[in-house]
Design a protein around this motif. Structure first.
Motif, PDB file in Angstrom:
ATOM      1  N   GLU A  19     -28.311 -63.695  45.884  1.00  0.00           N
ATOM      2  CA  GLU A  19     -29.617 -63.027  45.913  1.00  0.00           C
ATOM      3  C   GLU A  19     -30.394 -63.508  47.142  1.00  0.00           C
ATOM      4  O   GLU A  19     -30.487 -64.718  47.385  1.00  0.00           O
ATOM      5  CB  GLU A  19     -30.378 -63.337  44.607  1.00  0.00           C
ATOM      6  N   THR A  42     -36.808 -55.791  41.933  1.00  0.00           N
ATOM      7  CA  THR A  42     -38.083 -55.075  41.821  1.00  0.00           C
ATOM      8  C   THR A  42     -38.578 -55.026  40.374  1.00  0.00           C
ATOM      9  O   THR A  42     -39.746 -54.744  40.114  1.00  0.00           O
ATOM     10  CB  THR A  42     -37.941 -53.674  42.457  1.00  0.00           C
ATOM     11  N   SER A  68     -29.598 -48.213  42.236  1.00  0.00           N
ATOM     12  CA  SER A  68     -30.380 -47.007  42.509  1.00  0.00           C
ATOM     13  C   SER A  68     -29.887 -46.255  43.749  1.00  0.00           C
ATOM     14  O   SER A  68     -30.267 -45.102  43.956  1.00  0.00           O
ATOM     15  CB  SER A  68     -31.850 -47.388  42.687  1.00  0.00           C
ATOM     16  N   SER A 118     -35.482 -46.984  36.057  1.00  0.00           N
ATOM     17  CA  SER A 118     -34.877 -48.281  35.716  1.00  0.00           C
ATOM     18  C   SER A 118     -33.934 -48.264  34.517  1.00  0.00           C
ATOM     19  O   SER A 118     -32.879 -48.899  34.545  1.00  0.00           O
ATOM     20  CB  SER A 118     -35.959 -49.309  35.405  1.00  0.00           C
TER      21      SER A 118
HETATM   22  C1  LIG Z   1     -44.858 -51.529  41.761  1.00  0.00           C
HETATM   23  C2  LIG Z   1     -43.626 -50.882  41.175  1.00  0.00           C
HETATM   24  C3  LIG Z   1     -43.679 -50.348  39.901  1.00  0.00           C
HETATM   25  C4  LIG Z   1     -42.558 -49.745  39.358  1.00  0.00           C
HETATM   26  N1  LIG Z   1     -42.604 -49.302  38.049  1.00  0.00           N
HETATM   27  C5  LIG Z   1     -41.483 -48.799  37.484  1.00  0.00           C
HETATM   28  C6  LIG Z   1     -41.484 -48.440  36.099  1.00  0.00           C
HETATM   29  O1  LIG Z   1     -42.478 -48.597  35.386  1.00  0.00           O
HETATM   30  N2  LIG Z   1     -40.340 -47.918  35.575  1.00  0.00           N
HETATM   31  C7  LIG Z   1     -39.198 -47.746  36.329  1.00  0.00           C
HETATM   32  O2  LIG Z   1     -38.198 -47.254  35.801  1.00  0.00           O
HETATM   33  N3  LIG Z   1     -39.177 -48.110  37.627  1.00  0.00           N
HETATM   34  C8  LIG Z   1     -40.263 -48.646  38.218  1.00  0.00           C
HETATM   35  N4  LIG Z   1     -40.223 -49.069  39.518  1.00  0.00           N
HETATM   36  C9  LIG Z   1     -38.937 -48.921  40.266  1.00  0.00           C
HETATM   37  C10 LIG Z   1     -37.851 -49.903  39.817  1.00  0.00           C
HETATM   38  O3  LIG Z   1     -38.359 -51.217  39.730  1.00  0.00           O
HETATM   39  C11 LIG Z   1     -36.661 -49.836  40.780  1.00  0.00           C
HETATM   40  O4  LIG Z   1     -36.209 -48.489  40.795  1.00  0.00           O
HETATM   41  C12 LIG Z   1     -35.515 -50.743  40.345  1.00  0.00           C
HETATM   42  O5  LIG Z   1     -35.921 -52.098  40.293  1.00  0.00           O
HETATM   43  C13 LIG Z   1     -34.319 -50.627  41.294  1.00  0.00           C
HETATM   44  O6  LIG Z   1     -33.284 -51.429  40.788  1.00  0.00           O
HETATM   45  P1  LIG Z   1     -32.065 -51.908  41.690  1.00  0.00           P
HETATM   46  O7  LIG Z   1     -31.284 -52.875  40.868  1.00  0.00           O
HETATM   47  O8  LIG Z   1     -31.371 -50.716  42.209  1.00  0.00           O
HETATM   48  O9  LIG Z   1     -32.751 -52.624  42.962  1.00  0.00           O
HETATM   49  P2  LIG Z   1     -33.822 -53.797  43.059  1.00  0.00           P
HETATM   50  O10 LIG Z   1     -34.556 -53.967  41.785  1.00  0.00           O
HETATM   51  O11 LIG Z   1     -34.647 -53.532  44.261  1.00  0.00           O
HETATM   52  O12 LIG Z   1     -32.952 -55.107  43.280  1.00  0.00           O
HETATM   53  C14 LIG Z   1     -32.219 -55.335  44.450  1.00  0.00           C
HETATM   54  C15 LIG Z   1     -32.054 -56.823  44.662  1.00  0.00           C
HETATM   55  O13 LIG Z   1     -31.065 -57.041  45.663  1.00  0.00           O
HETATM   56  C16 LIG Z   1     -31.507 -58.032  46.581  1.00  0.00           C
HETATM   57  N5  LIG Z   1     -30.870 -57.774  47.871  1.00  0.00           N
HETATM   58  C17 LIG Z   1     -31.028 -56.686  48.668  1.00  0.00           C
HETATM   59  N6  LIG Z   1     -30.284 -56.791  49.780  1.00  0.00           N
HETATM   60  C18 LIG Z   1     -29.631 -57.976  49.689  1.00  0.00           C
HETATM   61  C19 LIG Z   1     -28.707 -58.653  50.554  1.00  0.00           C
HETATM   62  N7  LIG Z   1     -28.318 -58.125  51.715  1.00  0.00           N
HETATM   63  N8  LIG Z   1     -28.239 -59.863  50.164  1.00  0.00           N
HETATM   64  C20 LIG Z   1     -28.623 -60.421  48.973  1.00  0.00           C
HETATM   65  N9  LIG Z   1     -29.499 -59.810  48.132  1.00  0.00           N
HETATM   66  C21 LIG Z   1     -29.997 -58.598  48.475  1.00  0.00           C
HETATM   67  C22 LIG Z   1     -33.019 -57.853  46.603  1.00  0.00           C
HETATM   68  O14 LIG Z   1     -33.668 -59.034  47.062  1.00  0.00           O
HETATM   69  C23 LIG Z   1     -33.330 -57.527  45.154  1.00  0.00           C
HETATM   70  O15 LIG Z   1     -33.552 -58.680  44.389  1.00  0.00           O
HETATM   71  C24 LIG Z   1     -41.346 -49.649  40.103  1.00  0.00           C
HETATM   72  C25 LIG Z   1     -41.298 -50.192  41.399  1.00  0.00           C
HETATM   73  C26 LIG Z   1     -42.431 -50.803  41.937  1.00  0.00           C
HETATM   74  C27 LIG Z   1     -42.349 -51.358  43.333  1.00  0.00           C
END
Ligand SMILES: Cc1cc2nc3c(=O)[nH]c(=O)nc-3n(C[C@H](O)[C@H](O)[C@H](O)COP(=O)(O)OP(=O)(O)OC[C@H]3O[C@@H](n4cnc5c(N)ncnc54)[C@H](O)[C@@H]3O)c2cc1C
Length: 463
Positions: free
Chosen positions: A31, A77, A430, A442
């Motif tokens: 991470e 996120t 995502s 999410s």
């Molecule tokens: C303010 C806000 C409110 C939201 N509210 C909602 C809600 O109520 N309901 C909902 O469904 N969605 C909501 N969302 C959106 C939701 O949080 C995201 O769609 C979701 O978290 C995406 O999940 P993910 O696992 O694809 O990526 P992420 O949650 O972005 O996780 C990716 C992770 O990978 C890590 N990473 C990236 N690149 C690298 C790399 N090269 N090396 C090592 N680590 C890396 C990042 O640091 C991060 O920790 C909201 C977003 C925000 C910003």
């Protein structure tokens, strides 16, 4: 040599790491962000931006018209999100199927994965007595105008509202571990039980060597290397797509970076005579749930913004700006979230910097304008003296860039979550979203991650 390295710990990586860890697999989790917890999450809005977000706050598209938010911290996120957890409807899945050719994109096929995720997390559907004044005015006006609305469902266990806690503070990480982030919901107990995780480690290059994969990374600025039989990319739409782009996969995968969508949100504030305090309590309990608006391609959300963010939503300065901020406690807020077209593209320039093209199409603009007009109606009908529509849009739901599909000319990931042509590189975050569902993403990210976890454990890929 690890059997699996999982890169990223958001809703996707958190779920997969948890499942593989429980299954006893030989895994490593990487991470880019730090490990923080309820005691160490930031306490102020400014500190939240600086310490939790990529780019120290907000990242912009190449036109600087749209801002994007994503975090760099264990839990991804989900640490800052509102954790509103909705299943997709048939409209969303039918559009995914049509775009991707993937026939298991149905509610029936994903029901058991949704069930597993929902069973693992604490969920709460709001009720009338949990609405704050902002929500009361929104729903009263919707009832008069004939817009259907409904209560939201949130991943939370015990927010202790009766003790004066405000969910606005959770935008910097939940200080009670009530919000069901992938840290509180999945990883916290696993880390305590010995999950192998290396934080502050950003993967910069993926080298595929046939049966193994080498990862080059920067760990607190020092170069490090890892090797695994399989990798799972879970860096989110920007993170996963960037890793693949900067590792040179675009040559084999022409669709890499394409089909970026983000549900652009435009906030409008209504000024009332009475004190509203829209930031108090559960600040987001209701939203439009109207088949008519769903069909038109937008929804209305009853929201609010903390003061620095609210101040940044308006381009004008001087008296206009002062008027808005002076009246912050008497403002209500509704936003229109557009189900946008797939016109965006995620790129990496020759210095390795992420650049985002996100043109707004004529259809996107129509949806935004119609939504704003309806919001103005809702607010003035309930007595707003003035309505301030923010010219900026924010993208909180970053989707696509490494989309799933059957055709390797138009997609990056195959229907079994493998990067086309690479049997040991998986993606279920995502970035694989074929187009914008128009629904909070999410829960479905976690359901897809659960499907991949079951597939990996079932196939006994080195576990
Ligand atoms: C303010 C806000 C409110 C939201 N509210 C909602 C809600 O109520 N309901 C909902 O469904 N969605 C909501 N969302 C959106 C939701 O949080 C995201 O769609 C979701 O978290 C995406 O999940 P993910 O696992 O694809 O990526 P992420 O949650 O972005 O996780 C990716 C992770 O990978 C890590 N990473 C990236 N690149 C690298 C790399 N090269 N090396 C090592 N680590 C890396 C990042 O640091 C991060 O920790 C909201 C977003 C925000 C910003």
């Amino acid at each position: 040599m690890y059997d699996y390295i999982i890169i990223g710990t958001g809703p996707s990586g958190g779920n997969i790491a948890h499942n593989l860890f429980k299954a006893g697999a030989n895994i490593l989790v990487l991470e880019a962000g730090k490990l923080m917890n309820k005691k160490t999450f930031p306490r102020t809005e400014a500190d939240t931006s600086a310490r939790l977000y990529w780019g120290g706050g907000i990242e912009f598209d190449t036109d600087a018209k749209m801002g994007f938010l994503r975090t760099r911290v264990v839990g991804g996120t989900s640490i800052v999100n509102q954790c509103l957890l909705d299943r997709f409807d048939d409209i969303a899945f039918n559009d995914w199927k049509a775009e991707s050719g993937v026939n298991w994109f149905t509610n029936e096929q994903l029901a058991k994965h949704y069930d597993t995720v929902e069973h693992a997390l604490a969920l709460h559907t709001f009720t009338a007595n949990e609405m704050n004044r902002n929500a009361q005015l929104f729903t009263q006006s919707c009832d008069k105008i004939g817009v259907k609305w409904g209560y939201l469902r949130k991943g939370q266990s015990d927010c202790a509202q009766e003790r004066g806690n405000d969910c606005m503070a959770c935008l910097g990480g939940c200080h009670r571990d009530s919000k069901q982030s992938s840290y509180a919901g999945y990883l916290r107990d696993d880390i305590a039980a010995g999950l192998n995780i290396q934080t502050e480690t950003e993967v910069t290059q993926i080298v595929h060597n046939g049966n193994t994969v080498t990862l080059h990374a920067l760990q607190q600025s020092k170069p490090v290397t890892f090797q695994a039989k399989n990798i799972v990319l879970a860096g989110g739409a920007f993170g996963t797509t960037k890793m693949l782009l900067q590792s040179g996969f675009k040559k084999q995968l022409p669709a890499l970076g394409k089909n970026f969508s983000t549900h652009p949100q435009f906030m409008s504030f209504g000024l009332f005579n009475e004190e509203i305090h829209a930031y108090k309590g559960y600040f987001q309990t209701v939203a439009s749930k109207d088949p008519n608006l769903r069909q038109k391609g937008y929804k209305l959300e009853n929201v609010f913004a903390p003061p620095i963010s609210a101040a940044m939503l308006f381009s004008r300065t001087g008296a206009y700006h002062q008027e808005i901020m002076r009246n912050y406690t008497r403002m209500t807020c509704i936003e229109v979230a557009v189900r946008d077209e797939n016109a965006g593209e995620i790129k990496v320039d020759n210095k390795g910097k992420l650049t985002i093209d996100k043109p707004f199409t004529a259809q996107d603009r129509r949806r935004r304008d119609e939504g704003r007009e309806l919001i103005a109606n809702i607010l003035t009908n309930e007595g707003a003296k003035k309505v301030y529509a923010s010219p900026f849009s924010v993208g909180l739901h970053l989707m696509g860039g490494s989309v799933m599909g059957t055709d390797s000319a138009k997609s990056v990931v195959d229907p079994e979550f493998r990067v086309h042509g690479y049997k040991n590189m998986f993606v279920a975050d995502s970035s694989i979203y074929p187009n914008a569902p128009g629904i909070n993403p999410s829960l479905t990210i976690m359901a897809l991650a659960q499907k991949l976890s079951d597939q990996l454990i079932g196939a006994n890929h080195g576990i």
